[in-house]
Design a protein around this motif. Structure first.
Motif, mmCIF file in Angstrom:
data_model
loop_
_atom_site.group_PDB
_atom_site.id
_atom_site.type_symbol
_atom_site.label_atom_id
_atom_site.label_comp_id
_atom_site.label_asym_id
_atom_site.label_seq_id
_atom_site.Cartn_x
_atom_site.Cartn_y
_atom_site.Cartn_z
ATOM 1 N N VAL A 11 3.189 36.493 -15.646
ATOM 2 C CA VAL A 11 2.162 37.450 -15.241
ATOM 3 C C VAL A 11 2.072 37.606 -13.731
ATOM 4 C CG1 VAL A 11 0.735 37.151 -17.298
ATOM 5 C CG2 VAL A 11 0.441 35.597 -15.379
ATOM 6 N N THR A 12 3.079 37.194 -12.997
ATOM 7 C CA THR A 12 3.061 37.321 -11.543
ATOM 8 C C THR A 12 4.324 38.008 -11.055
ATOM 9 O OG1 THR A 12 4.007 35.107 -11.303
ATOM 10 C CG2 THR A 12 1.619 35.304 -11.166
ATOM 11 N N TYR A 13 4.180 38.769 -9.954
ATOM 12 C CA TYR A 13 5.283 39.519 -9.392
ATOM 13 C C TYR A 13 5.222 39.426 -7.870
ATOM 14 C CZ TYR A 13 5.740 41.731 -13.986
ATOM 15 O OH TYR A 13 5.895 41.959 -15.318
ATOM 16 N N ALA B 12 8.275 51.380 -8.978
ATOM 17 C CA ALA B 12 7.143 51.784 -8.149
ATOM 18 C C ALA B 12 5.855 51.542 -8.913
ATOM 19 C CB ALA B 12 7.263 53.255 -7.765
ATOM 20 N N VAL B 13 4.912 50.875 -8.264
ATOM 21 C CA VAL B 13 3.655 50.512 -8.901
ATOM 22 C C VAL B 13 2.506 50.786 -7.935
ATOM 23 C CG1 VAL B 13 4.697 48.756 -10.388
ATOM 24 C CG2 VAL B 13 3.840 48.117 -8.130
ATOM 25 N N ARG B 14 1.289 50.587 -8.463
ATOM 26 C CA ARG B 14 0.082 50.586 -7.655
ATOM 27 C C ARG B 14 -0.554 49.211 -7.751
ATOM 28 N NH1 ARG B 14 -1.891 55.532 -5.957
ATOM 29 N NH2 ARG B 14 -0.917 57.381 -6.880
ATOM 30 N N GLN C 31 5.267 41.335 2.167
ATOM 31 C CA GLN C 31 5.488 40.925 0.790
ATOM 32 C C GLN C 31 4.373 39.978 0.366
ATOM 33 O OE1 GLN C 31 9.344 39.191 0.385
ATOM 34 N NE2 GLN C 31 10.427 40.941 1.284
ATOM 35 N N ARG C 32 3.932 40.140 -0.894
ATOM 36 C CA ARG C 32 2.911 39.229 -1.387
ATOM 37 C C ARG C 32 3.021 39.102 -2.901
ATOM 38 N NH1 ARG C 32 -2.224 41.533 -3.049
ATOM 39 N NH2 ARG C 32 -2.244 43.825 -2.917
ATOM 40 N N THR C 33 2.438 38.022 -3.416
ATOM 41 C CA THR C 33 2.438 37.757 -4.850
ATOM 42 C C THR C 33 1.223 38.422 -5.476
ATOM 43 O OG1 THR C 33 3.459 35.616 -4.410
ATOM 44 C CG2 THR C 33 2.540 35.960 -6.605
ATOM 45 N N VAL C 34 1.431 39.144 -6.572
ATOM 46 C CA VAL C 34 0.371 39.901 -7.209
ATOM 47 C C VAL C 34 0.342 39.559 -8.697
ATOM 48 C CG1 VAL C 34 -0.562 42.199 -7.667
ATOM 49 C CG2 VAL C 34 0.675 41.761 -5.550
ATOM 50 N N HIS C 35 -0.864 39.378 -9.230
ATOM 51 C CA HIS C 35 -1.041 39.162 -10.660
ATOM 52 C C HIS C 35 -0.964 40.504 -11.386
ATOM 53 C CE1 HIS C 35 -2.995 37.928 -14.456
ATOM 54 N NE2 HIS C 35 -2.561 36.726 -14.148
ATOM 55 N N VAL C 36 -0.529 40.463 -12.651
ATOM 56 C CA VAL C 36 -0.349 41.700 -13.408
ATOM 57 C C VAL C 36 -1.678 42.417 -13.646
ATOM 58 C CG1 VAL C 36 -0.601 40.656 -15.698
ATOM 59 C CG2 VAL C 36 0.847 42.672 -15.419
ATOM 60 N N ASP C 37 -2.813 41.674 -13.582
ATOM 61 C CA ASP C 37 -4.118 42.322 -13.717
ATOM 62 C C ASP C 37 -4.427 43.230 -12.545
ATOM 63 O OD1 ASP C 37 -5.895 39.594 -15.365
ATOM 64 O OD2 ASP C 37 -4.565 41.153 -16.126
ATOM 65 N N HIS C 38 -3.737 43.027 -11.419
ATOM 66 C CA HIS C 38 -3.968 43.841 -10.222
ATOM 67 C C HIS C 38 -2.855 44.856 -10.012
ATOM 68 C CE1 HIS C 38 -6.478 40.262 -8.518
ATOM 69 N NE2 HIS C 38 -7.137 40.965 -9.438
ATOM 70 N N MET C 39 -2.125 45.189 -11.077
ATOM 71 C CA MET C 39 -1.015 46.130 -10.977
ATOM 72 C C MET C 39 -1.179 47.232 -12.013
ATOM 73 S SD MET C 39 2.162 43.441 -10.515
ATOM 74 C CE MET C 39 3.356 44.765 -10.387
ATOM 75 N N LEU C 40 -0.759 48.442 -11.634
ATOM 76 C CA LEU C 40 -0.746 49.588 -12.527
ATOM 77 C C LEU C 40 0.568 50.329 -12.340
ATOM 78 C CD1 LEU C 40 -4.346 51.021 -12.066
ATOM 79 C CD2 LEU C 40 -3.439 49.968 -14.119
#
Length: 605
Positions: free
Chosen positions: A502-504, A477-479, A512-521
């Protein structure tokens, strides 16, 4: 029973100053009868509290007066010491000024009784030092041997214990007389020694109050005392509280409540620390504030962007036109399709009347007819670049499509910016291969090593700030950053798959979408659970879009069934029908300049 008798003895000692004391203490006296059972009722508790309030009234206590004679009565019990400083009034009555008591430590409880009585005197003298120093007073004790050992006219006893000699030296700094009083007439100090105040209840850390009041040793071994020992020169006591400078040291029982008060309006870590440093302190205060804020779901939903991830380079392709990056640019209301070869930084720019999927495919057909099909195409998540029509075009030509995370243009930096100088050579030299290879070319270093060196330098400068790569597990679980507006900057999501370094791929609600690790917490909410994520429906026989960003693995393409309708050649938007052209050439063979060539059976660019 013994403690109750000591308390009643104290009240009896000052009974002449207590109004209606016999009536007030009647429930307590009934407990001392032989035939009565020991039952502490609400009436007993009320009488006990009222008696304590009477002792604190002005009828009993008097203000300190430098003109009145001063007495200090001290006594010791097996587990505590007590002292009372009092004035002798003009009528001969003795009125108390202040009371003091404390419990004995484990080592002090092993003292001999004479040493405990001497310790009570030293405790009382140090406790009321500001009242006693510089004026004559009378010491009162119920232990007669101390009259000789600690008498003001006696020499320091050479045969006494070392601590007794030290205490005698301490008393030499005061001007006093010492008197003996029977234990029966010594009820005021005796009660305090048998009902001592806990020594450490003001701080919650064992020994801090005692050391602050009586002096710190040269070193301490307890880990809990080390933070206080380091600040021992700055500790002071005021109104029963220990202060470090102007900040009150909070006991453990009140820390959580004060943390909740600091966090009441969710001001953030920095503001809470600044506010706490103005009023309070305890060991680990800053760390507890950080943990409280990090565990608050409201604070997590509106927090700032995290630290930028370490620089992660795209793998440098070894061949020309192996991987290309595309993106749309706009200048003066004119759109352009920008295509860059990742190997040579060769730049192709096409003006676009519109940026639809169909027009983009037309331009790319013309470009691929000149330079051939690339192995991989990198783009952002624009609607025309992730549509079904564009995806089928790439799949039909065996081109791997990598979509970078949305709202993170740095991931597609090759198309977002102009060609850079990492390669150290011109794009034409790399793309067109115009430089001739000679024997002297062997003297030059390999280009791949130079690129890797430049990339390592860039990574070293970029990562000099100490940033580290954050890693998330599948199903965690992330933000994720909310770019669609709203109150919350960070919304709930669940990691489905790690696509690259660096992508998830994450599940956000129903999409569903691709998110960079800079936009995840990481998710740190207390008492909350992320809602169950339902998988999005998958259309049957619809080819999936491969979403990767960094270091993509080259997947060998399977044989593709090609359909030979038409071939588009440059310039763009000029279509030539191959089959019709071939028919015309057969109908007029005398006009052919070159021998007839048979076209392939299957050709679709």
């Amino acid at each position: 029973m013994r403690k109750l008798k000591s308390f009643l003895g104290l009240l009896n000692y000052y009974s002449r100053f207590l109004q209606n004391s016999s009536t007030l203490l009647h429930p307590l006296h009934n407990l001392l009868r032989k035939e009565a059972k020991w039952v502490w009722t609400s009436e007993c508790a009320k009488a006990f509290e009222d008696a304590k309030q009477l002792l604190q009234q002005s009828r009993v206590l008097v203000h300190y007066n430098t003109r009145l004679p001063l007495r200090i009565a001290c006594d010791a019990s097996p587990y505590g010491v007590g002292a009372v400083i009092s004035h002798v009034m003009d009528n001969g009555e003795e009125r108390p000024v202040a009371f003091a008591s404390r419990t004995l430590t484990e080592a002090e409880r092993k003292y001999a009784q004479i040493e405990k009585e001497a310790l009570a005197i030293i405790f009382g003298v140090k406790k009321f030092h500001k009242y006693l120093y510089g004026r004559k007073f009378t010491l009162i004790t119920d232990h007669k041997p101390l009259l000789t050992i600690l008498g003001p006219k006696s020499a320091v006893p050479t045969l006494a214990a070392l601590r007794m000699q030290c205490w005698a030296l301490i008393l030499m700094a005061y001007s006093y007389d010492i008197e003996y009083r029977r234990s029966a007439d010594h009820a005021n100090a005796d009660a305090l020694s048998r009902l001592p105040t806990a020594s450490f209840d003001n701080t919650g850390e064992e020994g801090v109050w005692s050391y602050t009041m009586n002096g710190w040793p040269s070193h301490v071994q307890e880990e809990a005392l080390r933070p206080f020992f380091i600040r021992r020169q700055e500790l002071s006591a005021e109104q029963g509280c220990i202060l470090w400078g102007q900040r009150v040291i909070i006991p453990p029982g009140y820390r959580q409540r004060l943390l909740e008060d600091l966090h009441h309006v969710h001001p953030g870590i920095c503001r809470m620390k600044a506010l706490a440093r103005s009023y309070m302190w305890w060991p680990g205060c800053d760390g507890e504030i950080e943990e409280l804020v990090k565990g608050c779901s409201i604070c997590q939903a509106v927090q700032k962007m995290p630290a930028v991830a370490p620089l992660h380079h795209w793998r440098w392709p070894e061949r020309v036109w192996q991987r290309i990056h595309i993106d749309f640019a706009e200048k003066d209301k004119q759109y352009f399709l920008v295509v860059i070869d990742s190997h040579s930084e060769w730049l192709e720019v096409f003006p676009m009347s519109s940026t639809t999927s169909q027009n983009t495919i037309v331009v790319l057909r013309s470009l691929f007819s000149a330079y051939g099909l690339p192995e991989e195409l990198v783009s952002d998540n624009g609607p025309q670049l992730v549509s079904r029509e564009f995806t089928q075009f790439l799949e039909g030509n065996g081109i791997k499509h990598t979509a970078v995370p949305a709202y993170h243009p740095a991931s597609n930096g090759a198309a977002e910016s102009t060609p850079h100088t990492v390669t150290g050579r011109t794009p034409a030299e790399l793309f067109l291969k115009r430089q001739i290879r000679t024997r002297f070319s062997l003297l030059k270093p390999k280009l791949a090593s130079r690129v890797e060196e430049k990339q390592a330098t860039q990574k070293r400068h970029h990562d000099s700030g100490g940033s580290c790569l954050r890693v998330f597990q599948d199903g965690e679980a992330v933000r994720v950053r909310n770019f669609r507006g709203g109150v919350e900057k960070w919304i709930q999501a669940k990691v489905l798959q790690r696509l690259g370094a660096v992508t998830y791929m994450v599940q956000e609600g129903q999409r569903q979408r691709t998110v960079h690790v800079d936009h995840m917490l990481p998710w740190r909410g207390k008492g909350e659970q992320i809602k169950k994520v339902l998988p999005s429906p998958v259309v049957e026989n619809e080819p999936p879009v491969i979403r990767d960003c960094v270091f993509p693995a080259v997947v060998p393409s399977a044989p593709v069934k090609l359909i030979p309708p038409t071939v588009l050649i440059r310039p763009a938007e000029q279509v030539v029908d191959v089959s019709s052209s071939h028919t015309e050439s057969k109908s007029s063979p005398e006009q052919r300049r070159y021998p007839e060539r048979v076209p392939p059976k299957k050709l679709d660019l």
